[in-house]
Design a protein around this motif. Structure first.
Motif, PDB file in Angstrom:
ATOM      1  N   LEU A   1       0.861  -1.174   0.000  1.00  0.00           N
ATOM      2  CA  LEU A   1       0.000   0.000   0.000  1.00  0.00           C
ATOM      3  C   LEU A   1       0.895   1.220   0.000  1.00  0.00           C
ATOM      4  CD1 LEU A   1      -2.989   0.907   0.085  1.00  0.00           C
ATOM      5  CD2 LEU A   1      -2.681   1.224   2.551  1.00  0.00           C
ATOM      6  N   GLN A   2       0.975   1.875  -1.134  1.00  0.00           N
ATOM      7  CA  GLN A   2       1.730   3.110  -1.237  1.00  0.00           C
ATOM      8  C   GLN A   2       0.825   4.253  -0.814  1.00  0.00           C
ATOM      9  OE1 GLN A   2       5.026   3.750  -2.146  1.00  0.00           O
ATOM     10  NE2 GLN A   2       4.536   5.852  -1.534  1.00  0.00           N
ATOM     11  N   MET A   3       1.248   5.002   0.189  1.00  0.00           N
ATOM     12  CA  MET A   3       0.434   6.067   0.742  1.00  0.00           C
ATOM     13  C   MET A   3       1.166   7.390   0.562  1.00  0.00           C
ATOM     14  SD  MET A   3      -0.889   4.193   4.232  1.00  0.00           S
ATOM     15  CE  MET A   3       0.710   4.299   5.020  1.00  0.00           C
ATOM     16  N   ASN A   4       0.558   8.277  -0.200  1.00  0.00           N
ATOM     17  CA  ASN A   4       1.151   9.583  -0.464  1.00  0.00           C
ATOM     18  C   ASN A   4       0.282  10.692   0.124  1.00  0.00           C
ATOM     19  OD1 ASN A   4       3.191   8.332  -2.012  1.00  0.00           O
ATOM     20  ND2 ASN A   4       1.946   8.448  -3.874  1.00  0.00           N
ATOM     21  N   ASN A   5       0.891  11.845   0.300  1.00  0.00           N
ATOM     22  CA  ASN A   5       0.178  13.009   0.819  1.00  0.00           C
ATOM     23  C   ASN A   5      -0.610  12.662   2.093  1.00  0.00           C
ATOM     24  OD1 ASN A   5      -0.665  15.671   0.884  1.00  0.00           O
ATOM     25  ND2 ASN A   5      -2.410  15.313  -0.466  1.00  0.00           N
ATOM     26  N   LEU A   6       0.091  12.051   3.012  1.00  0.00           N
ATOM     27  CA  LEU A   6      -0.549  11.629   4.261  1.00  0.00           C
ATOM     28  C   LEU A   6      -0.923  12.817   5.121  1.00  0.00           C
ATOM     29  CD1 LEU A   6       1.774   8.604   4.988  1.00  0.00           C
ATOM     30  CD2 LEU A   6      -0.714   8.472   4.788  1.00  0.00           C
TER      31      LEU A   6
END
Length: 133
Positions: free
Chosen positions: A86-91
């Motif tokens: 799970l790539q999570m960006n702009n957290l």
């Protein structure tokens, strides 16, 4: 039997990124549908994303995301590594919580079943994601 282990959680500043991994130490995940759920502080476990494997072999895998992560998170799998990601960006701080991966070998008639936590038979222990503001 599928045994799942998540890694990759940690502390990150708002706007940052993390990549969660989920590895199977047991059976292969190749012919399983997989998902990520999360439990935010004080809330029930909620659906994040799913990657549905289609038994007909002719249909490419289908992915879904919750509205809150759509456009920021990406689910993927690596069959050679027997793992999902799970790539999570702009957290943001609202993403803080414990993230769980799940898998099921079952094929459901409707894609909506894959949004439900009781549709999955294998679960990891969870990994904590903490996003500071």
């Amino acid at each position: 039997q599928v045994e799942l282990v998540e890694t990759g959680g940690g502390l990150v500043q708002a706007g940052g990124s993390l990549r969660l991994s989920c590895a199977s130490s047991g059976d292969t995940l190749t012919k399983s549908s997989v998902a990520w759920f999360r439990q935010l502080p004080g809330e029930e476990q909620e659906f994040v994303s799913t990657l549905i494997w289609h038994a007909d072999g002719a249909t490419s895998e289908t992915t879904y995301y919750s509205d809150s992560v759509e456009g920021r998170f990406t689910i993927s799998r690596d069959n050679a590594q027997n793992a999902i990601y799970l790539q999570m960006n702009n957290l943001g701080p609202e993403d803080t919580g414990v993230y769980y991966c799940a898998a099921t070998p079952l094929v459901y008639m409707s894609d909506s079943f894959y949004f439900r936590k009781d549709s999955y038979s294998a679960w990891g222990q969870g990994t904590l994601v903490n996003v500071s503001s």
